[in-house]
Design a protein around this motif. Structure first.
Motif, PDB file in Angstrom:
ATOM      1  N   ILE A 163     -11.643   9.509   5.348  1.00  0.00           N
ATOM      2  CA  ILE A 163     -11.204   8.021   4.938  1.00  0.00           C
ATOM      3  C   ILE A 163      -9.622   7.967   5.148  1.00  0.00           C
ATOM      4  CG2 ILE A 163     -11.291   6.255   3.215  1.00  0.00           C
ATOM      5  CD1 ILE A 163     -13.690   8.013   1.830  1.00  0.00           C
ATOM      6  N   VAL A 164      -9.233   7.111   5.649  1.00  0.00           N
ATOM      7  CA  VAL A 164      -7.488   7.159   5.920  1.00  0.00           C
ATOM      8  C   VAL A 164      -6.982   5.887   5.912  1.00  0.00           C
ATOM      9  CG1 VAL A 164      -8.264   8.735   7.797  1.00  0.00           C
ATOM     10  CG2 VAL A 164      -7.776   6.543   8.653  1.00  0.00           C
ATOM     11  N   ASN A 165      -5.777   5.881   5.438  1.00  0.00           N
ATOM     12  CA  ASN A 165      -4.978   4.677   5.314  1.00  0.00           C
ATOM     13  C   ASN A 165      -4.409   4.286   6.694  1.00  0.00           C
ATOM     14  OD1 ASN A 165      -2.876   2.981   4.867  1.00  0.00           O
ATOM     15  ND2 ASN A 165      -2.610   3.708   2.627  1.00  0.00           N
ATOM     16  N   ALA A 166      -5.217   3.204   7.274  1.00  0.00           N
ATOM     17  CA  ALA A 166      -4.789   2.712   8.398  1.00  0.00           C
ATOM     18  C   ALA A 166      -3.364   2.325   8.659  1.00  0.00           C
ATOM     19  CB  ALA A 166      -5.837   1.882   8.941  1.00  0.00           C
ATOM     20  N   ASP A 167      -2.892   1.445   7.591  1.00  0.00           N
ATOM     21  CA  ASP A 167      -1.506   0.984   7.532  1.00  0.00           C
ATOM     22  C   ASP A 167      -0.748   2.107   7.522  1.00  0.00           C
ATOM     23  OD1 ASP A 167      -2.631  -1.423   7.482  1.00  0.00           O
ATOM     24  OD2 ASP A 167      -2.002  -1.848   5.182  1.00  0.00           O
ATOM     25  N   LEU A 168      -0.681   3.288   6.952  1.00  0.00           N
ATOM     26  CA  LEU A 168       0.217   4.275   6.956  1.00  0.00           C
ATOM     27  C   LEU A 168       0.271   5.176   8.425  1.00  0.00           C
ATOM     28  CD1 LEU A 168      -0.170   5.964   3.596  1.00  0.00           C
ATOM     29  CD2 LEU A 168       1.602   4.714   4.150  1.00  0.00           C
ATOM     30  N   PHE A 169      -1.072   4.888   8.811  1.00  0.00           N
ATOM     31  CA  PHE A 169      -1.022   5.507  10.342  1.00  0.00           C
ATOM     32  C   PHE A 169      -0.323   4.802  11.406  1.00  0.00           C
ATOM     33  CE2 PHE A 169      -4.110   8.538   9.001  1.00  0.00           C
ATOM     34  CZ  PHE A 169      -4.759   9.451  10.200  1.00  0.00           C
ATOM     35  N   GLU A 170      -0.294   3.376  11.013  1.00  0.00           N
ATOM     36  CA  GLU A 170       0.449   2.454  11.873  1.00  0.00           C
ATOM     37  C   GLU A 170       1.956   2.649  11.674  1.00  0.00           C
ATOM     38  OE1 GLU A 170       0.742  -2.357  12.916  1.00  0.00           O
ATOM     39  OE2 GLU A 170      -1.068  -1.402  11.786  1.00  0.00           O
ATOM     40  N   LYS A 171       2.328   2.735  10.566  1.00  0.00           N
ATOM     41  CA  LYS A 171       3.722   2.865  10.153  1.00  0.00           C
ATOM     42  C   LYS A 171       4.300   3.988  10.736  1.00  0.00           C
ATOM     43  CE  LYS A 171       6.824   2.949   6.001  1.00  0.00           C
ATOM     44  NZ  LYS A 171       6.692   2.996   4.602  1.00  0.00           N
ATOM     45  N   GLU A 172       3.612   5.134  10.714  1.00  0.00           N
ATOM     46  CA  GLU A 172       4.216   6.478  11.269  1.00  0.00           C
ATOM     47  C   GLU A 172       4.045   6.680  12.837  1.00  0.00           C
ATOM     48  OE1 GLU A 172       5.930   8.378   9.302  1.00  0.00           O
ATOM     49  OE2 GLU A 172       5.638   7.455   7.487  1.00  0.00           O
ATOM     50  N   TRP A 288     -20.885   8.022   0.379  1.00  0.00           N
ATOM     51  CA  TRP A 288     -21.007   7.697  -1.111  1.00  0.00           C
ATOM     52  C   TRP A 288     -19.798   7.148  -1.610  1.00  0.00           C
ATOM     53  CZ3 TRP A 288     -18.848  10.694  -4.766  1.00  0.00           C
ATOM     54  CH2 TRP A 288     -18.567  11.995  -4.432  1.00  0.00           C
ATOM     55  N   MET A 289     -18.771   7.511  -1.216  1.00  0.00           N
ATOM     56  CA  MET A 289     -17.223   7.562  -1.963  1.00  0.00           C
ATOM     57  C   MET A 289     -16.694   5.936  -1.541  1.00  0.00           C
ATOM     58  SD  MET A 289     -14.471  10.770  -1.543  1.00  0.00           S
ATOM     59  CE  MET A 289     -14.996  12.219  -2.435  1.00  0.00           C
ATOM     60  N   VAL A 290     -17.021   5.651  -0.365  1.00  0.00           N
ATOM     61  CA  VAL A 290     -16.366   4.358   0.253  1.00  0.00           C
ATOM     62  C   VAL A 290     -16.617   2.956  -0.551  1.00  0.00           C
ATOM     63  CG1 VAL A 290     -15.874   5.331   2.304  1.00  0.00           C
ATOM     64  CG2 VAL A 290     -17.963   3.853   1.941  1.00  0.00           C
ATOM     65  N   LYS A 291     -17.765   2.981  -1.095  1.00  0.00           N
ATOM     66  CA  LYS A 291     -17.889   1.773  -1.780  1.00  0.00           C
ATOM     67  C   LYS A 291     -17.065   1.506  -3.087  1.00  0.00           C
ATOM     68  CE  LYS A 291     -21.348   1.364  -5.013  1.00  0.00           C
ATOM     69  NZ  LYS A 291     -22.655   1.136  -5.616  1.00  0.00           N
ATOM     70  N   PHE A 292     -16.424   2.678  -3.565  1.00  0.00           N
ATOM     71  CA  PHE A 292     -15.555   2.512  -4.667  1.00  0.00           C
ATOM     72  C   PHE A 292     -14.406   2.094  -4.088  1.00  0.00           C
ATOM     73  CE2 PHE A 292     -19.019   5.435  -5.940  1.00  0.00           C
ATOM     74  CZ  PHE A 292     -19.269   4.885  -7.005  1.00  0.00           C
ATOM     75  N   LEU A 293     -13.958   1.998  -2.842  1.00  0.00           N
ATOM     76  CA  LEU A 293     -12.629   1.478  -2.540  1.00  0.00           C
ATOM     77  C   LEU A 293     -12.798  -0.008  -1.881  1.00  0.00           C
ATOM     78  CD1 LEU A 293     -11.814   4.670  -0.097  1.00  0.00           C
ATOM     79  CD2 LEU A 293     -10.728   3.822  -2.383  1.00  0.00           C
ATOM     80  N   GLU A 294     -14.054  -0.461  -2.432  1.00  0.00           N
ATOM     81  CA  GLU A 294     -14.182  -1.951  -1.842  1.00  0.00           C
ATOM     82  C   GLU A 294     -13.061  -2.937  -2.358  1.00  0.00           C
ATOM     83  OE1 GLU A 294     -18.031  -4.978  -1.300  1.00  0.00           O
ATOM     84  OE2 GLU A 294     -17.890  -3.510  -3.030  1.00  0.00           O
ATOM     85  N   GLN A 295     -12.618  -2.331  -3.770  1.00  0.00           N
ATOM     86  CA  GLN A 295     -11.695  -3.146  -4.313  1.00  0.00           C
ATOM     87  C   GLN A 295     -10.243  -3.043  -4.003  1.00  0.00           C
ATOM     88  OE1 GLN A 295     -12.668  -3.269  -8.864  1.00  0.00           O
ATOM     89  NE2 GLN A 295     -14.400  -2.011  -8.049  1.00  0.00           N
ATOM     90  N   VAL A 296      -9.899  -2.093  -2.996  1.00  0.00           N
ATOM     91  CA  VAL A 296      -8.825  -1.979  -2.280  1.00  0.00           C
ATOM     92  C   VAL A 296      -8.456  -3.153  -1.687  1.00  0.00           C
ATOM     93  CG1 VAL A 296      -7.044  -0.275  -1.242  1.00  0.00           C
ATOM     94  CG2 VAL A 296      -8.954   0.845  -2.625  1.00  0.00           C
ATOM     95  N   ARG A 297      -7.304  -3.963  -1.860  1.00  0.00           N
ATOM     96  CA  ARG A 297      -7.105  -5.046  -1.055  1.00  0.00           C
ATOM     97  C   ARG A 297      -5.563  -4.877  -0.299  1.00  0.00           C
ATOM     98  NH1 ARG A 297     -11.970  -6.534  -0.040  1.00  0.00           N
ATOM     99  NH2 ARG A 297     -13.073  -7.255  -1.949  1.00  0.00           N
ATOM    100  N   ASP A 298      -4.951  -4.082  -1.025  1.00  0.00           N
ATOM    101  CA  ASP A 298      -3.515  -4.180  -0.492  1.00  0.00           C
ATOM    102  C   ASP A 298      -3.083  -3.153   0.692  1.00  0.00           C
ATOM    103  OD1 ASP A 298      -3.932  -2.153  -2.153  1.00  0.00           O
ATOM    104  OD2 ASP A 298      -1.880  -2.203  -2.876  1.00  0.00           O
ATOM    105  N   PHE A 299      -4.209  -2.645   1.312  1.00  0.00           N
ATOM    106  CA  PHE A 299      -3.943  -1.943   2.577  1.00  0.00           C
ATOM    107  C   PHE A 299      -5.060  -1.681   3.056  1.00  0.00           C
ATOM    108  CE2 PHE A 299      -4.549   1.658  -0.509  1.00  0.00           C
ATOM    109  CZ  PHE A 299      -5.437   2.666   0.363  1.00  0.00           C
ATOM    110  N   ARG A 300      -5.206  -1.412   4.573  1.00  0.00           N
ATOM    111  CA  ARG A 300      -6.289  -1.444   5.372  1.00  0.00           C
ATOM    112  C   ARG A 300      -6.641   0.075   5.372  1.00  0.00           C
ATOM    113  NH1 ARG A 300      -6.486  -0.938  11.339  1.00  0.00           N
ATOM    114  NH2 ARG A 300      -4.271  -1.228  10.988  1.00  0.00           N
ATOM    115  N   TRP A 301      -7.845   0.406   5.439  1.00  0.00           N
ATOM    116  CA  TRP A 301      -8.180   1.718   5.412  1.00  0.00           C
ATOM    117  C   TRP A 301      -9.524   1.820   6.222  1.00  0.00           C
ATOM    118  CZ3 TRP A 301     -13.509   2.443   3.642  1.00  0.00           C
ATOM    119  CH2 TRP A 301     -13.715   1.473   2.797  1.00  0.00           C
ATOM    120  N   GLU A 302      -9.506   3.146   7.064  1.00  0.00           N
ATOM    121  CA  GLU A 302     -10.715   2.988   8.028  1.00  0.00           C
ATOM    122  C   GLU A 302     -11.469   4.491   7.717  1.00  0.00           C
ATOM    123  OE1 GLU A 302     -11.824   1.200  10.224  1.00  0.00           O
ATOM    124  OE2 GLU A 302     -10.220  -0.240  10.780  1.00  0.00           O
ATOM    125  N   ILE A 303     -12.693   4.766   8.425  1.00  0.00           N
ATOM    126  CA  ILE A 303     -13.234   5.661   8.471  1.00  0.00           C
ATOM    127  C   ILE A 303     -13.232   6.567   9.830  1.00  0.00           C
ATOM    128  CG2 ILE A 303     -15.991   6.643   8.191  1.00  0.00           C
ATOM    129  CD1 ILE A 303     -16.236   3.864   6.533  1.00  0.00           C
TER     130      ILE A 303
END
Length: 456
Positions: A163-172, A288-303
């Motif tokens: 599970i990766v922070n797509a916004d950080l990938f783009e920034k870097e 089973w982890m990702v459903k708990f990231l459903e509430q993360v709204r301030d950055f985009r993440w990908e699988i």
């Protein structure tokens, strides 16, 4: 697999709770007799962990469809974790007290089966009124095959992903292309690791390891194995395994791309919190982890998938499946099988899909809109794609011994000595010790467990 213990009150979690609230059967409690229960009615006990309300829908429907059978739900409080539940169920089985039917993770299947606690379901599954094996993902059945027999009916599964922070990938300036190899992954992890405030301490880490057995992922990708095909010889001290552990350990010991001790052994909750607060760029985990990231709204993440080994061009990931097993000494094997089978039938499989923690074992449900949904922020197809790389855990009763040696021996390699842990072992030494530890556990099998009683 263990779930994150917090309850999500939005999305799939809320929908499921509302669904339960509308069920008239829930008001009677899962241990109450079925309506119209009569003398001589067969009673089947169902062992579950913690809250039995979750299973009220399948119990209610089963009792309605089978008026001659009553289901008695036994709740085994497991506040100490999944291992507590497994210990309590095993104790009751060894004492001859059932339960008739119970849910287990696949890592426990070989041990329970070897001790003669599980009924071989092959004849029941393949006979009249059995299951359609063709509709089950092959890995789910493989995970529950021991000594050629079927130790349980798999009803849900999970697969390892990144599970990766797509916004950080783009920034870097890192491409979101998971057709990558170990070198590209390591370079990304190093680039994502930052001292963001200039105080000399790392504030954001590239990646965080998951459970000890995730170290098997690079070993498999490298062409290594845990045991030989007979399951009686350890194979952790090979050039392929050493190559994998050298790379995996290097992510910590070269530039601290991974979270160092003690954060590295933090709980899953802590890891998810680190990721959600942008202090972690990549998280080893499972669906089973990702459903708990459903509430993360301030950055985009990908699988994304795990990287390929450059030497083999292969990738791998960890696969696990939960199943419904039957006590070998149940007085009602046919009725117990009917109940176990209910967990693999469309009504419950749709519930598994809608809850979002795990993936239904039946292909026809997992590849339908019940699981492949438009109202989730992640793409469920990525989990199904990862199944192409999935490896089933070794089918040996000594799985827990394997996990212990992976944890202990690898800590000797990658935990800095100035933190009071680790002996500064090399990957070669770690692999040699891991193989010796596992070999001793396997050699002790005849004395510790005796001859297998599964297919007697």
């Amino acid at each position: 697999p263990l779930r994150w213990p917090s309850v999500s009150l939005c999305g799939p979690g809320l929908r499921f709770l509302l669904f339960l609230a509308l069920l008239p059967a829930c008001s009677k409690g899962p241990d109450a007799p079925a309506p119209g229960a009569a003398a001589g009615q067969v009673t089947i006990s169902l062992g579950v962990a913690n809250d039995p309300v979750l299973f009220a829908p399948v119990v209610r429907r089963f009792e309605e469809d089978h008026p001659g059978i009553r289901v008695e739900v036994r709740s085994y409080p497991a506040f100490g974790g999944q291992a507590t539940y497994e210990y309590k169920v095993r104790s009751d089985l060894l004492a001859g007290k059932g339960p008739d039917v119970f849910i287990l993770p696949d890592k426990e299947a070989p041990n329970f089966a070897h001790q003669g606690l599980l009924l071989d379901l092959t004849a029941l599954a393949d006979g009249q009124g059995g299951i359609d094996r063709a509709d089950f993902y092959p890995q789910t059945l493989q995970a529950w095959t021991y000594e050629g027999g079927l130790a349980g009916l798999p009803h849900q599964w999970a697969v390892g992903v990144l599970i990766v922070n797509a916004d950080l990938f783009e920034k870097e300036g890192i491409a979101l292309d998971d057709d990558w190899d170990w070198d590209a992954f390591a370079a990304a992890a190093k680039k994502l690791t930052k001292d963001t405030n200039g105080d000399g301490r790392i504030d954001r880490y590239g990646c965080r390891r998951a459970f000890p057995d995730y170290a098997l992922i690079p070993i498999w990708a490298s062409g290594g194995e845990v045991v030989d095909p007979t399951g009686t010889k350890a194979r952790l001290n090979t050039p392929e395994a050493v190559r994998a552990i050298r790379w995996y350990a290097g992510l910590s010991t070269s530039g601290h791309s991974m979270i160092p001790y003690p954060e590295d052994v933090a709980t899953t909750n802590d890891a998810v919190d680190l990721f959600a607060t942008k202090r972690l760029a990549m998280l080893e985990g499972a669906n089973w982890m990702v459903k708990f990231l459903e509430q993360v709204r301030d950055f985009r993440w990908e699988i994304m998938r795990f990287p390929k080994c450059p030497a083999t061009g292969k990738r791998a990931t960890r696969f696990s499946a939960d199943a419904v097993s039957i006590w070998k000494d149940t007085p009602h094997p046919r009725e117990a099988f009917m109940l176990a089978k209910a967990f693999t039938e469309p009504p419950w499989q749709r519930m598994v899909a809608q809850m979002g923690d795990f993936i239904p074992s039946r292909r026809s449900i997992a590849e339908s809109p019940y699981f492949l949904r438009d109202d989730t922020p992640w793409d469920e197809r990525r989990f199904l794609r990862a199944l192409d790389d999935a490896r089933v855990l070794p089918r040996i009763p000594e799985f827990n011994a394997l996990r212990r040696t992976l944890k202990d021996r690898l800590e000797e390699v990658w935990i800095p000595s100035d933190l009071g842990k680790g002996a500064g072992a090399s990957p070669e030494e770690a692999c040699k010790r891991m193989e010796a530890d596992l070999e001793r556990a396997i050699d002790a099998r005849p004395k510790a467990l005796g001859k297998s009683k599964f297919r007697e």
